[in-house]
Design a protein around this motif. Sequence first.
Motif, PDB file in Angstrom:
ATOM      1  N   SER A 169      -8.897   1.326  11.172  1.00 20.90           N
ATOM      2  CA  SER A 169      -7.870   1.666  12.163  1.00 20.90           C
ATOM      3  C   SER A 169      -7.995   3.124  12.566  1.00 20.90           C
ATOM      4  O   SER A 169      -7.928   3.463  13.753  1.00 20.90           O
ATOM      5  N   GLN A 170      -8.185   3.984  11.585  1.00 19.78           N
ATOM      6  CA  GLN A 170      -8.326   5.411  11.882  1.00 19.78           C
ATOM      7  C   GLN A 170      -9.553   5.682  12.743  1.00 19.78           C
ATOM      8  O   GLN A 170      -9.492   6.459  13.701  1.00 19.78           O
ATOM      9  N   GLU A 171     -10.656   5.039  12.401  1.00 20.85           N
ATOM     10  CA  GLU A 171     -11.904   5.256  13.131  1.00 20.85           C
ATOM     11  C   GLU A 171     -11.791   4.823  14.592  1.00 20.85           C
ATOM     12  O   GLU A 171     -12.156   5.574  15.506  1.00 20.85           O
ATOM     13  N   HIS A 172     -11.268   3.643  14.808  1.00 18.04           N
ATOM     14  CA  HIS A 172     -11.150   3.147  16.189  1.00 18.04           C
ATOM     15  C   HIS A 172     -10.135   3.962  16.985  1.00 18.04           C
ATOM     16  O   HIS A 172     -10.356   4.259  18.158  1.00 18.04           O
ATOM     17  N   ALA A 173      -9.029   4.330  16.351  1.00 23.26           N
ATOM     18  CA  ALA A 173      -8.030   5.157  17.028  1.00 23.26           C
ATOM     19  C   ALA A 173      -8.603   6.527  17.386  1.00 23.26           C
ATOM     20  O   ALA A 173      -8.368   7.032  18.488  1.00 23.26           O
ATOM     21  N   ALA A 174      -9.348   7.117  16.471  1.00 19.95           N
ATOM     22  CA  ALA A 174      -9.930   8.450  16.706  1.00 19.95           C
ATOM     23  C   ALA A 174     -10.866   8.435  17.911  1.00 19.95           C
ATOM     24  O   ALA A 174     -10.924   9.408  18.674  1.00 19.95           O
ATOM     25  N   ARG A 175     -11.581   7.342  18.103  1.00 21.40           N
ATOM     26  CA  ARG A 175     -12.487   7.230  19.256  1.00 21.40           C
ATOM     27  C   ARG A 175     -11.731   7.308  20.576  1.00 21.40           C
ATOM     28  O   ARG A 175     -12.293   7.650  21.606  1.00 21.40           O
ATOM     29  N   ARG A 176     -10.439   6.967  20.532  1.00 24.92           N
ATOM     30  CA  ARG A 176      -9.611   7.025  21.734  1.00 24.92           C
ATOM     31  C   ARG A 176      -8.698   8.251  21.744  1.00 24.92           C
ATOM     32  O   ARG A 176      -7.827   8.369  22.589  1.00 24.92           O
ATOM     33  N   GLY A 177      -8.888   9.137  20.776  1.00 29.48           N
ATOM     34  CA  GLY A 177      -8.134  10.388  20.775  1.00 29.48           C
ATOM     35  C   GLY A 177      -6.843  10.381  19.990  1.00 29.48           C
ATOM     36  O   GLY A 177      -6.021  11.281  20.149  1.00 29.48           O
ATOM     37  N   HIS A 229       0.831  -1.219   0.000  1.00 28.81           N
ATOM     38  CA  HIS A 229       0.000   0.000   0.000  1.00 28.81           C
ATOM     39  C   HIS A 229       0.860   1.262   0.000  1.00 28.81           C
ATOM     40  O   HIS A 229       0.696   2.120   0.869  1.00 28.81           O
ATOM     41  N   PRO A 230       1.781   1.434  -0.960  1.00 28.23           N
ATOM     42  CA  PRO A 230       2.690   2.587  -0.899  1.00 28.23           C
ATOM     43  C   PRO A 230       1.945   3.922  -0.846  1.00 28.23           C
ATOM     44  O   PRO A 230       1.037   4.167  -1.631  1.00 28.23           O
ATOM     45  N   ASN A 231       2.335   4.714   0.140  1.00 27.09           N
ATOM     46  CA  ASN A 231       1.818   6.068   0.351  1.00 27.09           C
ATOM     47  C   ASN A 231       0.323   6.128   0.666  1.00 27.09           C
ATOM     48  O   ASN A 231      -0.287   7.190   0.584  1.00 27.09           O
ATOM     49  N   SER A 232      -0.275   5.016   1.055  1.00 31.61           N
ATOM     50  CA  SER A 232      -1.694   4.999   1.421  1.00 31.61           C
ATOM     51  C   SER A 232      -1.867   5.411   2.876  1.00 31.61           C
ATOM     52  O   SER A 232      -1.005   5.135   3.713  1.00 31.61           O
ATOM     53  N   PRO A 233      -3.008   6.036   3.189  1.00 32.79           N
ATOM     54  CA  PRO A 233      -3.291   6.335   4.597  1.00 32.79           C
ATOM     55  C   PRO A 233      -3.607   5.040   5.342  1.00 32.79           C
ATOM     56  O   PRO A 233      -3.890   4.007   4.711  1.00 32.79           O
ATOM     57  N   PRO A 234      -3.591   5.079   6.660  1.00 31.09           N
ATOM     58  CA  PRO A 234      -3.980   3.892   7.419  1.00 31.09           C
ATOM     59  C   PRO A 234      -5.402   3.445   7.062  1.00 31.09           C
ATOM     60  O   PRO A 234      -6.239   4.258   6.650  1.00 31.09           O
ATOM     61  N   ASP A 235      -5.652   2.171   7.234  1.00 28.19           N
ATOM     62  CA  ASP A 235      -6.970   1.586   7.011  1.00 28.19           C
ATOM     63  C   ASP A 235      -8.027   2.439   7.722  1.00 28.19           C
ATOM     64  O   ASP A 235      -7.824   2.863   8.864  1.00 28.19           O
ATOM     65  N   ALA A 236      -9.143   2.673   7.052  1.00 26.91           N
ATOM     66  CA  ALA A 236     -10.203   3.530   7.613  1.00 26.91           C
ATOM     67  C   ALA A 236     -10.697   3.010   8.956  1.00 26.91           C
ATOM     68  O   ALA A 236     -11.008   3.793   9.859  1.00 26.91           O
ATOM     69  N   ASP A 250      -4.945  10.503  16.299  1.00 26.23           N
ATOM     70  CA  ASP A 250      -5.121  10.898  14.904  1.00 26.23           C
ATOM     71  C   ASP A 250      -4.077  10.195  14.039  1.00 26.23           C
ATOM     72  O   ASP A 250      -2.888  10.514  14.102  1.00 26.23           O
ATOM     73  N   LEU A 251      -4.529   9.260  13.225  1.00 29.16           N
ATOM     74  CA  LEU A 251      -3.625   8.521  12.342  1.00 29.16           C
ATOM     75  C   LEU A 251      -3.620   9.090  10.923  1.00 29.16           C
ATOM     76  O   LEU A 251      -2.845   8.645  10.081  1.00 29.16           O
TER      77      LEU A 251
END
Length: 163
Positions: free
Chosen positions: A58-66, A49-56, A68-69
């Motif tokens: 992963s981002q969603e669950h991380a954001a719930r805990r504060g 996944h070159p230069n791709s953002p983190p899996d959506a 920012d990925l």
Amino acid sequence: MSHPYSVLFVCMGNICRSPTAAGVFRHKVQALGLQDHVTVDSAGTHNYHPNSPPDARSQEHAARRGYDLSPLRARQIRDADFEAFDLILAMDWDNLALLQDICPPEHQKKLRRLTEFCLTSDSPVVPDPYYDGAPAFEHVLDLVEDACEGLVRHVRKTRPVGT
């Protein structure tokens, strides 16, 4: 001043576990005011996944805990990383073995599993949540938060700054 202590988190594709670990650890480092003393990055053993953002997810669950990925981007580990980083943390045995295969002998001591730093969990690995549902992503965060707490302690002992 000595160079900042540098930590590289590594999983297979660099879109779920390693960016989650990088985001959590970076957050903890900043909360302690150690951002000038510790650098954080992540990479994958594969270039899926070159230069791709983190899996959506992963981002969603991380954001719930504060955490920012969103600024993170996937990349494959490079030869120069073995020289540049003080600690290279694999998420599981397979990725650790892949790292050991390509790491120069003089840098092998930098290779470890992230879960070696867990304070409460006894999981040997951070399992890949990619093909699983929400509970798997939450489990990854639980393990990563636990390990990053232990990692902060390790870094502060290794480089006693800002204490």
